[in-house]
Design a protein around this motif. Structure first.
Motif, mmCIF file in Angstrom:
data_model
loop_
_atom_site.group_PDB
_atom_site.id
_atom_site.type_symbol
_atom_site.label_atom_id
_atom_site.label_comp_id
_atom_site.label_asym_id
_atom_site.label_seq_id
_atom_site.Cartn_x
_atom_site.Cartn_y
_atom_site.Cartn_z
ATOM 1 N N LEU A 77 0.827 -1.085 -0.013
ATOM 2 C CA LEU A 77 0.093 0.022 -0.245
ATOM 3 C C LEU A 77 0.936 1.223 -0.033
ATOM 4 C CD1 LEU A 77 -2.779 -0.955 2.589
ATOM 5 C CD2 LEU A 77 -3.083 -0.632 0.068
ATOM 6 N N PRO A 78 0.401 2.322 -0.474
ATOM 7 C CA PRO A 78 1.172 3.678 -0.493
ATOM 8 C C PRO A 78 1.202 3.942 0.684
ATOM 9 C CG PRO A 78 -0.976 4.015 -1.689
ATOM 10 C CD PRO A 78 -0.892 2.436 -1.512
ATOM 11 N N ASP A 79 2.351 4.741 1.204
ATOM 12 C CA ASP A 79 2.652 5.286 2.489
ATOM 13 C C ASP A 79 1.228 5.977 3.323
ATOM 14 O OD1 ASP A 79 5.009 4.066 2.581
ATOM 15 O OD2 ASP A 79 6.166 6.115 2.138
ATOM 16 N N PRO A 80 0.790 6.847 2.473
ATOM 17 C CA PRO A 80 -0.601 7.552 3.188
ATOM 18 C C PRO A 80 -1.647 6.488 3.725
ATOM 19 C CG PRO A 80 0.077 8.908 1.184
ATOM 20 C CD PRO A 80 0.758 7.405 1.215
ATOM 21 N N SER A 81 -1.677 5.384 3.244
ATOM 22 C CA SER A 81 -2.600 4.277 3.362
ATOM 23 C C SER A 81 -2.204 3.480 4.701
ATOM 24 C CB SER A 81 -2.960 3.558 2.227
ATOM 25 O OG SER A 81 -3.574 4.434 1.315
ATOM 26 N N VAL A 82 -1.226 3.606 5.206
ATOM 27 C CA VAL A 82 -0.840 2.926 6.363
ATOM 28 C C VAL A 82 -0.213 3.671 7.459
ATOM 29 C CG1 VAL A 82 1.164 1.140 7.193
ATOM 30 C CG2 VAL A 82 0.362 0.991 4.699
ATOM 31 N N GLU A 83 -0.794 3.413 8.630
ATOM 32 C CA GLU A 83 -0.643 4.051 9.861
ATOM 33 C C GLU A 83 -0.331 3.302 11.006
ATOM 34 O OE1 GLU A 83 -2.938 7.308 13.073
ATOM 35 O OE2 GLU A 83 -3.855 6.661 11.313
ATOM 36 N N TYR A 84 0.948 3.166 11.582
ATOM 37 C CA TYR A 84 1.193 2.621 12.894
ATOM 38 C C TYR A 84 1.867 3.185 13.802
ATOM 39 C CZ TYR A 84 5.402 1.679 10.105
ATOM 40 O OH TYR A 84 6.740 1.809 9.432
ATOM 41 N N ASN A 85 1.713 2.768 15.062
ATOM 42 C CA ASN A 85 2.381 3.533 16.176
ATOM 43 C C ASN A 85 2.522 2.368 17.484
ATOM 44 O OD1 ASN A 85 -0.442 5.110 15.923
ATOM 45 N ND2 ASN A 85 -0.269 3.817 17.625
ATOM 46 N N ARG A 86 3.007 2.813 18.427
ATOM 47 C CA ARG A 86 2.991 2.107 19.673
ATOM 48 C C ARG A 86 1.301 2.221 20.048
ATOM 49 N NH1 ARG A 86 7.831 1.750 22.332
ATOM 50 N NH2 ARG A 86 9.580 3.215 21.334
ATOM 51 N N ALA A 87 1.258 1.148 20.721
ATOM 52 C CA ALA A 87 -0.218 0.571 21.111
ATOM 53 C C ALA A 87 -0.388 1.020 22.465
ATOM 54 C CB ALA A 87 -0.694 -0.659 20.850
ATOM 55 N N ALA A 88 0.531 1.380 23.464
ATOM 56 C CA ALA A 88 0.310 1.818 24.868
ATOM 57 C C ALA A 88 -0.182 3.254 24.860
ATOM 58 C CB ALA A 88 1.578 1.350 25.716
ATOM 59 N N LEU A 89 -1.330 3.459 24.708
ATOM 60 C CA LEU A 89 -1.738 5.000 24.511
ATOM 61 C C LEU A 89 -2.843 5.223 25.643
ATOM 62 C CD1 LEU A 89 -1.958 5.114 20.882
ATOM 63 C CD2 LEU A 89 -0.252 5.788 22.132
ATOM 64 N N PRO A 90 -2.990 6.596 26.146
ATOM 65 C CA PRO A 90 -4.095 6.981 26.855
ATOM 66 C C PRO A 90 -5.196 6.853 25.968
ATOM 67 C CG PRO A 90 -3.013 8.755 25.869
ATOM 68 C CD PRO A 90 -2.101 7.554 25.576
ATOM 69 N N LEU A 91 -6.476 6.802 26.687
ATOM 70 C CA LEU A 91 -8.022 6.808 26.067
ATOM 71 C C LEU A 91 -7.883 8.048 25.207
ATOM 72 C CD1 LEU A 91 -10.438 5.639 28.749
ATOM 73 C CD2 LEU A 91 -8.953 4.371 27.314
ATOM 74 N N GLY A 92 -7.374 9.239 25.399
ATOM 75 C CA GLY A 92 -7.627 10.386 24.606
ATOM 76 C C GLY A 92 -6.002 10.895 24.585
ATOM 77 N N LEU A 93 -5.844 11.287 23.023
ATOM 78 C CA LEU A 93 -4.304 11.867 22.811
ATOM 79 C C LEU A 93 -4.486 13.468 23.253
ATOM 80 C CD1 LEU A 93 -3.243 10.003 19.638
ATOM 81 C CD2 LEU A 93 -2.331 9.646 21.744
ATOM 82 N N ASN A 94 -5.791 13.702 23.111
ATOM 83 C CA ASN A 94 -5.836 15.171 23.425
ATOM 84 C C ASN A 94 -4.764 16.226 22.797
ATOM 85 O OD1 ASN A 94 -7.982 14.299 24.880
ATOM 86 N ND2 ASN A 94 -7.030 14.798 27.011
#
Length: 291
Positions: free
Chosen positions: A58-75
């Motif tokens: 897939l082209p780069d704009p169609s892929v999003e990934y990051n760490r999964a240990a996140l708060p309920l809101g990024l705010n």
């Protein structure tokens, strides 16, 4: 009965959604969240290696990934990167501590066939209620154990199919300003982010939907939600579409941003079956004038 079959190896079982699920969908669409049952779990396109291969094409704009240990809101904060490639992230999702989203999977012909076959089963209900099924899109979410998808909303009609692992989605009513202010809607529909600001005092007002493999959940347009993954790796597929109503609601929100910038306090667009035609037409005119 659906007479289509997948062009990928093997075939999509006829009637992936059973009769009870289709009847429930017909009774609840488009404004009431509800669960369905599906038979997609063993489909070869939904296995981790196939999804990793898809992600790498897939082209780069169609892929999003990051760490999964996140708060309920990024705010307003940005989720931290996980420091590895998308293929490695997905193939080793049990241990990478990550969250990955593959967007617009219909860019792949095989996944486009899969998406459309699923939507064909419910197309009659969709078109009887909200008119033509527009802009069908598919999204895959791959999440490590205990990962979090922070609080946000989406502009599409959406059915989330749980393929592997389990998760809980906490959902709030669409259109309720306690959970997503009108100004936030207006910002989103004029190019802002879909992430919402989270407050802990909102949590008791959300409804928790638990999803296990073979279960699916219908999520109405712009219903705020966050997702907490279970103790095992998770794969989910979102099949989504738009309607003339959802586009009109979005355009009316955008026009309200124009009115608000003029110092007015515009009334929020109505939820379905409100048509919101006047403001939607006004925004389309403004957009045309702006070029």
């Amino acid at each position: 009965m659906n007479q289509h079959s997948s062009t990928f190896s093997g075939s999509l079982p006829l009637d992936t959604f059973d009769e009870t699920s289709r009847a429930n969908f017909a009774a609840c669409y488009p404004e009431t969240p509800h669960k369905l049952v599906h038979r997609l779990g063993q489909h070869p396109l939904m296995q981790l290696d196939a999804l990793a291969t898809l992600a790498e094409t897939l082209p780069d704009p169609s892929v999003e990934y990051n760490r999964a240990a996140l708060p309920l809101g990024l705010n307003g904060e940005k989720a931290p990167a996980n420091g590895m490639g998308i293929g490695e992230t997905i193939r080793n999702i049990a241990s990478t501590g990550s969250w990955a989203a593959l967007k617009n999977i219909e860019q792949s012909p095989a996944y486009a066939d899969l998406l459309m076959e699923l939507l064909e089963e419910i197309r009659p209900t969709i078109e009887a209620r909200t008119g033509a099924m527009l802009k069908p899109q598919g999204f895959v979410f791959v999440t490590s154990p205990d990962g979090v998808t922070p609080y946000h909303f989406d502009p599409e009609h959406n059915i989330l199919l749980q393929i592997m692992g389990s998760k809980q989605m906490t959902m709030f009513p669409g259109g309720d300003t306690r959970f997503a202010p009108d100004e936030t809607h207006e910002s989103y529909h004029t190019g802002g982010p879909r992430d919402l600001f989270w407050r802990d005092d909102m949590r008791p007002h959300g409804k928790v939907w638990s999803l296990s493999p073979s279960e699916a959940l219908y999520v109405p347009v712009m219903s705020p939600h966050f997702v907490q993954n279970g103790p095992a790796p998770s794969v989910s597929l979102s099949i989504t579409w738009r309607s003339q109503w959802s586009f009109a609601e979005a355009d009316a929100r955008a026009f309200n941003s124009v009115l608000r910038n003029l110092g007015l306090k515009p009334r929020a667009p109505g939820r379905w079956p409100a048509t919101n035609r006047a403001k939607a037409f006004a925004w389309r005119l403004v957009r045309r004038i702006r070029g």
